[in-house]
Design a protein around this motif. Structure first.
Motif, PDB file in Angstrom:
ATOM      1  N   ASN A  36       0.829  -1.209   0.000  1.00 29.50           N
ATOM      2  CA  ASN A  36       0.000   0.000   0.000  1.00 29.50           C
ATOM      3  C   ASN A  36       0.859   1.253   0.000  1.00 29.50           C
ATOM      4  O   ASN A  36       0.581   2.224  -0.723  1.00 29.50           O
ATOM      5  CB  ASN A  36      -0.906   0.019   1.243  1.00 29.50           C
ATOM      6  CG  ASN A  36      -2.054  -0.954   1.151  1.00 29.50           C
ATOM      7  OD1 ASN A  36      -2.322  -1.528   0.093  1.00 29.50           O
ATOM      8  ND2 ASN A  36      -2.734  -1.169   2.266  1.00 29.50           N
ATOM      9  N   ALA A  40       1.012   3.948  -3.084  1.00 31.42           N
ATOM     10  CA  ALA A  40       0.579   5.337  -2.887  1.00 31.42           C
ATOM     11  C   ALA A  40       1.629   6.310  -3.408  1.00 31.42           C
ATOM     12  O   ALA A  40       1.300   7.346  -3.989  1.00 31.42           O
ATOM     13  CB  ALA A  40       0.314   5.599  -1.411  1.00 31.42           C
ATOM     14  N   THR A  45       0.090   9.559  -5.905  1.00 37.28           N
ATOM     15  CA  THR A  45      -0.939  10.079  -4.996  1.00 37.28           C
ATOM     16  C   THR A  45      -0.280  10.784  -3.814  1.00 37.28           C
ATOM     17  O   THR A  45      -0.665  11.876  -3.431  1.00 37.28           O
ATOM     18  CB  THR A  45      -1.846   8.942  -4.508  1.00 37.28           C
ATOM     19  OG1 THR A  45      -1.037   7.882  -4.007  1.00 37.28           O
ATOM     20  CG2 THR A  45      -2.703   8.421  -5.643  1.00 37.28           C
ATOM     21  N   GLU A  48      -1.315  12.917   1.788  1.00 39.94           N
ATOM     22  CA  GLU A  48      -1.967  12.361   2.963  1.00 39.94           C
ATOM     23  C   GLU A  48      -2.098  10.841   2.876  1.00 39.94           C
ATOM     24  O   GLU A  48      -1.992  10.152   3.883  1.00 39.94           O
ATOM     25  CB  GLU A  48      -3.346  12.999   3.142  1.00 39.94           C
ATOM     26  CG  GLU A  48      -3.290  14.479   3.524  1.00 39.94           C
ATOM     27  CD  GLU A  48      -4.668  15.047   3.796  1.00 39.94           C
ATOM     28  OE1 GLU A  48      -5.635  14.250   3.762  1.00 39.94           O
ATOM     29  OE2 GLU A  48      -4.781  16.250   4.046  1.00 39.94           O
ATOM     30  N   LEU A  49      -2.341  10.315   1.666  1.00 38.28           N
ATOM     31  CA  LEU A  49      -2.496   8.870   1.531  1.00 38.28           C
ATOM     32  C   LEU A  49      -1.204   8.155   1.896  1.00 38.28           C
ATOM     33  O   LEU A  49      -1.214   7.157   2.627  1.00 38.28           O
ATOM     34  CB  LEU A  49      -2.909   8.514   0.108  1.00 38.28           C
ATOM     35  CG  LEU A  49      -3.121   7.014  -0.183  1.00 38.28           C
ATOM     36  CD1 LEU A  49      -4.176   6.433   0.755  1.00 38.28           C
ATOM     37  CD2 LEU A  49      -3.513   6.804  -1.634  1.00 38.28           C
ATOM     38  N   ALA A  50      -0.074   8.652   1.393  1.00 37.36           N
ATOM     39  CA  ALA A  50       1.203   8.030   1.720  1.00 37.36           C
ATOM     40  C   ALA A  50       1.485   8.132   3.220  1.00 37.36           C
ATOM     41  O   ALA A  50       1.978   7.178   3.834  1.00 37.36           O
ATOM     42  CB  ALA A  50       2.329   8.695   0.927  1.00 37.36           C
ATOM     43  N   THR A  52      -0.731   8.297   5.545  1.00 33.74           N
ATOM     44  CA  THR A  52      -1.636   7.363   6.216  1.00 33.74           C
ATOM     45  C   THR A  52      -1.097   5.942   6.152  1.00 33.74           C
ATOM     46  O   THR A  52      -1.101   5.206   7.149  1.00 33.74           O
ATOM     47  CB  THR A  52      -3.034   7.419   5.577  1.00 33.74           C
ATOM     48  OG1 THR A  52      -3.578   8.726   5.757  1.00 33.74           O
ATOM     49  CG2 THR A  52      -3.970   6.400   6.219  1.00 33.74           C
ATOM     50  N   ASP A  53      -0.608   5.552   4.966  1.00 32.28           N
ATOM     51  CA  ASP A  53      -0.052   4.206   4.813  1.00 32.28           C
ATOM     52  C   ASP A  53       1.223   4.040   5.629  1.00 32.28           C
ATOM     53  O   ASP A  53       1.482   2.970   6.177  1.00 32.28           O
ATOM     54  CB  ASP A  53       0.227   3.925   3.340  1.00 32.28           C
ATOM     55  CG  ASP A  53      -1.052   3.757   2.535  1.00 32.28           C
ATOM     56  OD1 ASP A  53      -2.054   3.289   3.118  1.00 32.28           O
ATOM     57  OD2 ASP A  53      -1.060   4.092   1.344  1.00 32.28           O
ATOM     58  N   LYS A  56       0.078   3.465   9.189  1.00 36.05           N
ATOM     59  CA  LYS A  56      -0.494   2.129   9.379  1.00 36.05           C
ATOM     60  C   LYS A  56       0.595   1.070   9.482  1.00 36.05           C
ATOM     61  O   LYS A  56       0.509   0.143  10.296  1.00 36.05           O
ATOM     62  CB  LYS A  56      -1.460   1.798   8.239  1.00 36.05           C
ATOM     63  CG  LYS A  56      -2.786   2.555   8.307  1.00 36.05           C
ATOM     64  CD  LYS A  56      -3.723   2.115   7.207  1.00 36.05           C
ATOM     65  CE  LYS A  56      -5.058   2.834   7.315  1.00 36.05           C
ATOM     66  NZ  LYS A  56      -5.767   2.508   8.570  1.00 36.05           N
ATOM     67  N   THR A 203      -7.585  -1.317   3.530  1.00 37.26           N
ATOM     68  CA  THR A 203      -8.581  -0.336   3.942  1.00 37.26           C
ATOM     69  C   THR A 203      -9.683  -0.294   2.894  1.00 37.26           C
ATOM     70  O   THR A 203      -9.555  -0.889   1.807  1.00 37.26           O
ATOM     71  CB  THR A 203      -7.937   1.051   4.080  1.00 37.26           C
ATOM     72  OG1 THR A 203      -7.222   1.366   2.882  1.00 37.26           O
ATOM     73  CG2 THR A 203      -6.972   1.086   5.250  1.00 37.26           C
ATOM     74  N   ARG A 206      -9.615  -0.734  -1.191  1.00 33.96           N
ATOM     75  CA  ARG A 206      -8.383  -1.377  -1.643  1.00 33.96           C
ATOM     76  C   ARG A 206      -8.564  -2.890  -1.682  1.00 33.96           C
ATOM     77  O   ARG A 206      -9.372  -3.448  -0.939  1.00 33.96           O
ATOM     78  CB  ARG A 206      -7.214  -1.001  -0.746  1.00 33.96           C
ATOM     79  CG  ARG A 206      -6.656   0.384  -1.043  1.00 33.96           C
ATOM     80  CD  ARG A 206      -5.551   0.738  -0.116  1.00 33.96           C
ATOM     81  NE  ARG A 206      -4.723   1.812  -0.656  1.00 33.96           N
ATOM     82  CZ  ARG A 206      -3.766   2.416   0.021  1.00 33.96           C
ATOM     83  NH1 ARG A 206      -3.525   2.068   1.267  1.00 33.96           N
ATOM     84  NH2 ARG A 206      -3.055   3.378  -0.528  1.00 33.96           N
TER      85      ARG A 206
END
Length: 250
Positions: A36, A40, A45, A48-50, A52-53, A56, A203, A206
């Motif tokens: 993930n 990202a 992308t 924020e997505l990176a 977030t990953d 996680k 998530t 995905r």
């Protein structure tokens, strides 16, 4: 080798199997979370997505991988008559995981996240492999130890309280946004556990592209029992030699 021979008792043999299942699930989750993060960043992308990953993956390491590594290392350090070579191996894995987790947590630039994430995945994979093949069997056959009491409680969210009965959750991409999980390279004994672990790393929105050499109907039945309605499953290829299933978290 028969685990009943390895373990010091039948109870320890059961604990050995449960521990190996947990490690297989962790391997699957690790693969998905690492994939993930890479996806990202590679897809542009970022942002924020990176982040977030990244969070996680760090959280998973802190909540599951590090407690396991620490518990194994401490048990071997404290146990009388413990294998000193394996004890040193466990301590080394614990130290490398701590360093790799901290390194990933502090990165801000996407390219550095990729390098740090790969470093953590490498360290975690080595730990999980050695834990399953060397560390846990040594703990299980030591009569002075109780493996069931050594394993830390889970703190990461699971799809179900029922255990799954490795593999890689990263690779090429047959379908947009889906990382491949080729079950043909996963040992049969830990296949379902690895798959369920991989699914747990997803998530909403995905998914993974599951590849198998047979129609995985028993797996789908178990998934429905564990996580009814949580995943959308569609056949991308339906035999006769290869089956590919899109499995996306709702």
């Amino acid at each position: 080798m028969n685990n009943l021979v390895l373990a010091s008792s039948s109870t320890e043999a059961d604990a050995l199997e449960n521990a190996k299942t947990r490690l297989a699930e962790a391997s699957g989750t690790l693969g998905t979370l690492s994939s993930n993060l890479i996806s990202a960043i590679a897809n542009g992308t970022g942002g924020e997505l990176a982040e977030t990953d990244q969070t996680k993956l760090v959280d998973f390491a802190e909540q599951e991988l590090l407690p396991l590594a620490s518990a194994f290392a401490q048990a071997l350090h404290d146990a009388s008559g413990a294998d000193t070579v394996v004890a040193a191996l466990a301590a080394g894995h614990n130290g490398r995981l701590i360093e790799a987790t901290k390194a990933l947590e502090t990165q801000e630039a996407p390219v550095q996240m990729v390098y740090a994430g790969a470093r953590l995945q490498e360290a975690a994979t080595a730990f999980l492999d050695n834990a399953a093949e060397l560390i846990i069997p040594v703990l299980a056959r030591n009569p002075a130890l109780k493996l069931g009491g050594i394993l830390p409680e889970r703190t990461v969210e699971a799809a179900s309280s029922a255990p799954a009965t490795g593999g890689c959750a990263c690779g090429g991409h047959d379908e947009p946004g889906l990382s491949e999980l080729d079950t043909r390279v996963i040992p049969h004994a830990i296949r379902h556990a690895t798959i369920f672990g991989a699914l747990e790393g997803l998530t909403a929105g995905r998914g993974i592209l599951l590849i198998a050499n047979h129609n995985p109907l028993p797996l789908l039945a178990q998934l429905e029992q564990r996580s009814s309605g949580k995943f959308a499953v569609d056949y991308v290829e339906n035999g006769p030699e290869t089956w590919k299933l899109s499995m996306v978290r709702n």
